[in-house]
Each structure stands twice: as structure tokens, then as C-alpha cells.
Design an enzyme around this catalytic site. Sequence first.
Site, PDB file in Angstrom:
ATOM      1  N   HIS A 240      -5.934   3.136  16.065  1.00 24.52           N
ATOM      2  CA  HIS A 240      -7.006   3.806  15.311  1.00 24.52           C
ATOM      3  C   HIS A 240      -8.161   2.823  15.134  1.00 24.52           C
ATOM      4  O   HIS A 240      -8.083   1.683  15.606  1.00 24.52           O
ATOM      5  CB  HIS A 240      -6.489   4.387  14.000  1.00 24.52           C
ATOM      6  CG  HIS A 240      -5.897   3.388  13.038  1.00 24.52           C
ATOM      7  ND1 HIS A 240      -6.609   2.341  12.513  1.00 24.52           N
ATOM      8  CD2 HIS A 240      -4.648   3.280  12.516  1.00 24.52           C
ATOM      9  CE1 HIS A 240      -5.851   1.636  11.690  1.00 24.52           C
ATOM     10  NE2 HIS A 240      -4.633   2.180  11.691  1.00 24.52           N
TER      11      HIS A 240
ATOM     12  N   HIS B 276      -7.650  -0.867  14.047  1.00 24.90           N
ATOM     13  CA  HIS B 276      -7.251  -1.832  15.087  1.00 24.90           C
ATOM     14  C   HIS B 276      -8.464  -2.213  15.954  1.00 24.90           C
ATOM     15  O   HIS B 276      -8.671  -3.375  16.283  1.00 24.90           O
ATOM     16  CB  HIS B 276      -6.163  -1.239  15.993  1.00 24.90           C
ATOM     17  CG  HIS B 276      -4.969  -0.735  15.251  1.00 24.90           C
ATOM     18  ND1 HIS B 276      -4.599   0.583  15.254  1.00 24.90           N
ATOM     19  CD2 HIS B 276      -4.080  -1.366  14.453  1.00 24.90           C
ATOM     20  CE1 HIS B 276      -3.519   0.737  14.501  1.00 24.90           C
ATOM     21  NE2 HIS B 276      -3.181  -0.425  14.005  1.00 24.90           N
TER      22      HIS B 276
ATOM     23  N   CYS C  69      10.206  -4.163   4.157  1.00 27.33           N
ATOM     24  CA  CYS C  69       9.388  -2.993   4.526  1.00 27.33           C
ATOM     25  C   CYS C  69       9.307  -2.949   6.043  1.00 27.33           C
ATOM     26  O   CYS C  69       8.761  -3.871   6.661  1.00 27.33           O
ATOM     27  CB  CYS C  69       7.989  -3.079   3.921  1.00 27.33           C
ATOM     28  SG  CYS C  69       6.901  -1.803   4.602  1.00 27.33           S
TER      29      CYS C  69
ATOM     30  N   CYS D 194       5.692  -2.887   7.482  1.00 28.11           N
ATOM     31  CA  CYS D 194       5.079  -4.233   7.551  1.00 28.11           C
ATOM     32  C   CYS D 194       5.927  -5.165   8.402  1.00 28.11           C
ATOM     33  O   CYS D 194       5.469  -6.242   8.767  1.00 28.11           O
ATOM     34  CB  CYS D 194       4.997  -4.900   6.179  1.00 28.11           C
ATOM     35  SG  CYS D 194       3.936  -4.156   4.974  1.00 28.11           S
TER      36      CYS D 194
ATOM     37  N   CYS E  37       6.650  -0.319  -1.013  1.00 28.06           N
ATOM     38  CA  CYS E  37       5.812  -1.367  -0.434  1.00 28.06           C
ATOM     39  C   CYS E  37       4.388  -1.178  -0.962  1.00 28.06           C
ATOM     40  O   CYS E  37       3.861  -0.066  -0.914  1.00 28.06           O
ATOM     41  CB  CYS E  37       5.823  -1.248   1.089  1.00 28.06           C
ATOM     42  SG  CYS E  37       4.447  -2.106   1.870  1.00 28.06           S
TER      43      CYS E  37
ATOM     44  N   HIS F 123       2.079   0.094   2.166  1.00 31.30           N
ATOM     45  CA  HIS F 123       2.341   1.393   2.801  1.00 31.30           C
ATOM     46  C   HIS F 123       2.730   2.491   1.826  1.00 31.30           C
ATOM     47  O   HIS F 123       2.773   3.664   2.199  1.00 31.30           O
ATOM     48  CB  HIS F 123       3.412   1.246   3.890  1.00 31.30           C
ATOM     49  CG  HIS F 123       2.937   0.427   5.055  1.00 31.30           C
ATOM     50  ND1 HIS F 123       3.118  -0.928   5.129  1.00 31.30           N
ATOM     51  CD2 HIS F 123       2.250   0.791   6.161  1.00 31.30           C
ATOM     52  CE1 HIS F 123       2.565  -1.373   6.251  1.00 31.30           C
ATOM     53  NE2 HIS F 123       2.041  -0.357   6.889  1.00 31.30           N
TER      54      HIS F 123
ATOM     55  N   LYS G 164      -6.097   1.861   2.650  1.00 36.32           N
ATOM     56  CA  LYS G 164      -6.114   1.376   4.029  1.00 36.32           C
ATOM     57  C   LYS G 164      -5.873   2.533   4.993  1.00 36.32           C
ATOM     58  O   LYS G 164      -4.898   3.275   4.836  1.00 36.32           O
ATOM     59  CB  LYS G 164      -5.024   0.319   4.191  1.00 36.32           C
ATOM     60  CG  LYS G 164      -4.888  -0.234   5.589  1.00 36.32           C
ATOM     61  CD  LYS G 164      -3.834  -1.338   5.629  1.00 36.32           C
ATOM     62  CE  LYS G 164      -3.635  -1.857   7.021  1.00 36.32           C
ATOM     63  NZ  LYS G 164      -2.284  -1.646   7.547  1.00 36.32           N
TER      64      LYS G 164
ATOM     65  N   LYS H 120      -1.873   5.083  10.297  1.00 35.75           N
ATOM     66  CA  LYS H 120      -1.171   6.201  10.936  1.00 35.75           C
ATOM     67  C   LYS H 120      -0.038   6.674  10.038  1.00 35.75           C
ATOM     68  O   LYS H 120       0.255   7.864   9.984  1.00 35.75           O
ATOM     69  CB  LYS H 120      -0.610   5.748  12.279  1.00 35.75           C
ATOM     70  CG  LYS H 120      -1.675   5.621  13.340  1.00 35.75           C
ATOM     71  CD  LYS H 120      -1.953   6.954  14.010  1.00 35.75           C
ATOM     72  CE  LYS H 120      -3.111   6.789  14.978  1.00 35.75           C
ATOM     73  NZ  LYS H 120      -3.273   7.847  15.924  1.00 35.75           N
TER      74      LYS H 120
HETATM   75  N1  MSP Z   1       2.021  -6.728  15.071  1.00 42.35           N
HETATM   76  C1  MSP Z   1       1.427  -7.246  13.897  1.00 42.35           C
HETATM   77  C2  MSP Z   1       0.543  -8.432  14.194  1.00 42.35           C
HETATM   78  C3  MSP Z   1       1.236  -9.573  14.894  1.00 42.35           C
HETATM   79  S1  MSP Z   1       0.145 -10.871  15.273  1.00 42.35           S
HETATM   80  C4  MSP Z   1       1.110 -12.105  15.751  1.00 42.35           C
HETATM   81  C5  MSP Z   1       0.601  -6.158  13.219  1.00 42.35           C
HETATM   82  N2  MSP Z   1       0.224  -5.151  13.996  1.00 42.35           N
HETATM   83  S2  MSP Z   1      -0.603  -3.898  13.490  1.00 42.35           S
HETATM   84  O1  MSP Z   1      -0.780  -3.087  14.660  1.00 42.35           O
HETATM   85  O2  MSP Z   1       0.050  -3.279  12.390  1.00 42.35           O
HETATM   86  O3  MSP Z   1      -1.962  -4.417  12.949  1.00 42.35           O
HETATM   87  C6  MSP Z   1      -2.777  -5.191  13.738  1.00 42.35           C
HETATM   88  C7  MSP Z   1      -4.085  -5.477  13.073  1.00 42.35           C
HETATM   89  O4  MSP Z   1      -4.787  -4.276  12.793  1.00 42.35           O
HETATM   90  C8  MSP Z   1      -3.951  -6.222  11.750  1.00 42.35           C
HETATM   91  O5  MSP Z   1      -4.883  -7.301  11.705  1.00 42.35           O
HETATM   92  C9  MSP Z   1      -4.318  -5.194  10.728  1.00 42.35           C
HETATM   93  O6  MSP Z   1      -4.924  -5.761   9.607  1.00 42.35           O
HETATM   94  C10 MSP Z   1      -5.333  -4.381  11.520  1.00 42.35           C
HETATM   95  N3  MSP Z   1      -5.494  -3.088  10.886  1.00 42.35           N
HETATM   96  C11 MSP Z   1      -4.592  -2.059  10.806  1.00 42.35           C
HETATM   97  N4  MSP Z   1      -5.113  -1.088   9.996  1.00 42.35           N
HETATM   98  C12 MSP Z   1      -6.338  -1.496   9.556  1.00 42.35           C
HETATM   99  C13 MSP Z   1      -7.349  -0.913   8.798  1.00 42.35           C
HETATM  100  N5  MSP Z   1      -7.223   0.271   8.244  1.00 42.35           N
HETATM  101  N6  MSP Z   1      -8.500  -1.600   8.659  1.00 42.35           N
HETATM  102  C14 MSP Z   1      -8.723  -2.811   9.265  1.00 42.35           C
HETATM  103  N7  MSP Z   1      -7.787  -3.386   9.979  1.00 42.35           N
HETATM  104  C15 MSP Z   1      -6.558  -2.806  10.065  1.00 42.35           C
HETATM  105  O7  MSP Z   1       0.328  -6.281  12.044  1.00 42.35           O
END
Ligand code: MSP
Length: 538
Positions: free
Chosen positions: A32, A35, A141, A144, A163, A166, A314, A317
Site C-alpha cells: 500500500h 510501503h 504479536c 509485528c 498489540c 495493530h 496507521k 492492510k
Molecule cells: N519486514 C519488516 C521489515 C524488515 S527490515 C529488515 C516490516 N515489513 S512491513 O512490510 O511490515 O513494513 C515495511 C515498512 O513499511 C516499514 O518501514 C513500515 O514502517 C512501513 N509502513 C507500513 N505501513 C506504513 C504506513 N501506514 N505509513 C508509513 N509507513 C508504513 O516491517
Amino acid sequence: MVDAATPSRKDAGDGKAFYVTTPIYYVNDAPHIGHAYTTVAADVLARWHRQRGETVWFLTGTDEHGQKVMRSAEANGVSPRAWADRLVETAWKPVLSTIDASNDDFIRTTETRHTERVREFWNHLYDARQVYPGTYEGPYCVSCEEFKLPNELLDGEDGAKLCPIHGRPVEMLSETNYFFKLSAFTDKLLAYYEEHPEFVQPESARNEVVAFVKQGLQDLSITRSTFNWGIPVPWDDDHVLYVWIDALLNYVTAAGYRTDPLLFKRVWPADVHLVGKDILRFHAVIWPAMLMAAGLPLPRTVFAHGWLLVGGEKMSKTKLTGIAPSQIVDTFGSDAFRYYFLRAIQFGSDGSFSWEQISAIYTSELANGLGNLASRVAAMVGRYFGGTLPAPAAAGPAETALAERLAETVRIADEAMGGLRFHEALAAIDSFTDAVNGYLTEQEPWKVAKDDSPAARDRVATILYTAAESLRAISVLHNPVMPKSAAALWKELGAAETLGELDLQPLTNAGRWGLLPPGSVITKGEPLFPRIEEPDTK
Ligand code: MSP
């Protein structure tokens, strides 16, 4: 993605590339805009440093092990590996072209180049007695993939513990597994933060990390035995490695750790790990402790950005609030997508996406600001000089002021980008664009042109040269942020023929006045930022 064999472009002389990373993304679901936000920021940084003439190594990738991914696969009736393959190919790699990412490499944690090195890394720490067997009991969690402290949980219905990120119930774990002696690094980490204030940024993130570590660290459970979707523990087949201590190592395994010493030397340590604030502790506490334990150099900076919020929470998904990047890119284009998020939200703070706000910024700063300036200049050079850029006559105070303003803009933008203050850099560039539009409005070349005396013609030439030369610099400044429209503008200015490729224009020179040669052939192309039909947000 650019060719992955060696770091792109020549290096700055010391052989060290500027190495920037995104977190690797869980493949439990499709991306989304939260990311995409991290990836865009990393990409702009990578492109900015390339434009400065530096060697850059930009890494992104996917995090494929652990319960979160395993459960998604189960819910979809396929194996975790098949699920990961599907999501990587249909969602995570395609989104990189949707948002125009220029990563040098893409790492998947299921690749052998990663798994083998991860096993070696932990085997080494096991042999060095940094790891010991024990029993873990406590909340976890899965969303997370994080062990939680009881005091950070929220109270849910019927006594459930939730959590805080989440809002989902945590699971209670009770397992015999292996522990990493994280507690032994409490003082070393505190000393490191003290000596390296740039290590955790921004300041608020640094304060949070220091306060957390000051409470004293607990040893970390690094293996799991109740499921098997993970990298097998080298010294005990009944366990797999905890997903985070597998994932964090991607930053070195993709950089040639123990396989390509030349690459490793050129890129490691990383200059910037960009992370969302939810994963700050992993990167600013666990990761440096792992590196210290293995005797590897630490990254220069871990920068935590804020969240994109929906309804004050936040975007995620899990909560069904995710917006796919293509929903926005299809309407506004990838350049505006990239520009908007970095322009509208102070990097490090939370921000909310809104269709109204992106529409407003698109219209005022891109279509009416930059787009209009480009088309006015091209139209007038066409009308008054048959499309050939005239030589300027003597510069007056307005021209000198604009040239000085440009030099100052480049200085401010470069300094702001160096400090990851994207919004400040973009505000400076936008305000310079405004100043050029204002200059044209004040100088009224269309009125001066009504007089056909040589002096008037010289004056029109000077005004249009000044505006076109400003656009030359704006193309260079915007190239890292909006590569498609910057390239279109470069083409309109006929600059490729006279100055060479846009990507090769040194940013550090962008503020020098008078680089666009008179005689350049200027053409009026399609509008850089066409008017947008109202997006269908229903
Ligand atoms: N797999 C782990 C990261 C491992 S790094 C060695 C992870 N993955 S994630 O897909 O859940 O998130 C990846 C990144 O996307 C994180 O930096 C997270 O903060 C960012 N975001 C996920 N949702 C977000 C928002 N709503 N807003 C901004 N960034 C967000 O964590």
C-alpha cells in the site's frame, strides 16, 4: 531497476558508495502507499546522490519468512514459498516500476545468497558463545513479528491483551529456544549513541531509543520451534531462526558479505537505513548489537519516518485501510505521487493522505507552477525567436537577483536533502519556480516584444534566456524527485544536444548561471502536468 553488477556510476574517489536501504517488505499481502512512501524516499535520496556524481547502491527487497507470511499462505491454500513467489512477482516487483524506483538490487530472504550467509553469521555467534539455550515465555504479536513487553499492551475486550500498533490480540508463547545475549550490549549501545548523535534520527527517535535502552535490555529469543517456515538453525535442526534476525541481515548479505569482498568493501557500512517508526528498535538496538557481536562496522544512520494515517491510525492492510499506489499513480502519474508525499509531509512526522490535498498541490505547484512556466517559456521562444534560444544581453538587477536566488536554492536544497528534510528541499525548489514565474509576470516580455527596436528585442532575449536558464536548473533539481517530467523538460529545452544527458548534470553545478547555451532548440511539448479529471474516490 538499474544493472546490478557493480554500484552505479563512478565513486567519489574514496571507493565508498553511498548505500541506502529500505526495509524489506513482508509478502503477506500487496503493497500500500505506506510501503511505497519509504521506497520513494529512499529512491529520491539515491537519485539525489547519483545526481551529485556519487556512486550509489540502493537496495530494497522482501522479507519472506515467519508466521505472518506462513499464515497468509495457509489462508490462501498454497505453500509459503509459492505464496512468496506469487506476491513478489505480481505485487512487490511491479510496484517498483509503478513508483519509478531505481534500485540497484532486490533481495529476497529466501534466496540462497541470503540464507547461507545468515546461517554462517549465527553459527559464528553461536561458536563465540553469544547465543545460549533457554525458555521464552511472553506475549508475541504476529502482525509485528515482535516479542512484546507486558507493560506496552493495551486492554481489549474480555481481558484480551492487544498489540498497541495493530490493535490485535497478542499470542502467549512458551517455548524452549535460543537466546542472543542482547543484554550484554546495553552499555556499549548507550556509549555508541552518545558518541554518534547522527546514528538515530530524527532527534525524537533518538530520544526514544536511548530511553528504551537505558531501562536495560533483555536477552533476545532468536529461534522458534513451533513452526518451520524460516531458515534452519545451523546447530539445531528442530529450530528456525526468528524472522527479524534473519531479515536484518539482508543489508549485508545483499552487499556481498562473505561472498563478494570487493562489493562489500565498497558499500558497507550503509549510509542510511530508512525505516518506519514502528520498526525503529529493531534497527537501532538489535541490529547494531548483532553487528557489534560479529565485529562488523555499524551503519551511519537509521532514520525513522512517520506513518501515513487513515482516520488518525496507521494505514494498514490488517485494518483494511490500505490504498494501492496505482490508485493514485493512475490519476496523477508517478512523478506527482513521488513529489506529493515528500512535499506534503515533514519526513519523520506522521501525515494523512487526502485526494483533496494531492489535487491541490498538483494543480498549484505542478500544473500551474512548473508546468505553466515551462509552456510559457517554450511558447514565447517559439513566437519571438523561432524556437532558438537567444543570447542574453546585459543582465539587469532582476536577472542578477534570480541568478543569486538560484545559487541559494541549490545550496538549501542540497543541504536539506543531506539531512533528509525532503519537504524543505522541495519547498525551496518550488519557491524558486514561483520566483521565475513572478519574474516573467513582472517583466512582461509579451509587452516589451510589441516594440520592435533592437533594444527591446535584446530585452526580450534577456528575459527569455533568464527563464529558460532557470528551467535548466529546475530540471536538474527535480530529476531525482520527478524523473519523467524532468526528462521531458530537458528535452523541451533542447538541452540533451547542448549539455548532454540530464542524469549526468552535476547537481553541485546546477546553481552556476549561464550553462544553457544560446542556440539551443526549444520546442513546446505536451503539458508536463496535464489537467486532471476529478479522481473517482468512491
Ligand atoms: N519486514 C519488516 C521489515 C524488515 S527490515 C529488515 C516490516 N515489513 S512491513 O512490510 O511490515 O513494513 C515495511 C515498512 O513499511 C516499514 O518501514 C513500515 O514502517 C512501513 N509502513 C507500513 N505501513 C506504513 C504506513 N501506514 N505509513 C508509513 N509507513 C508504513 O516491517
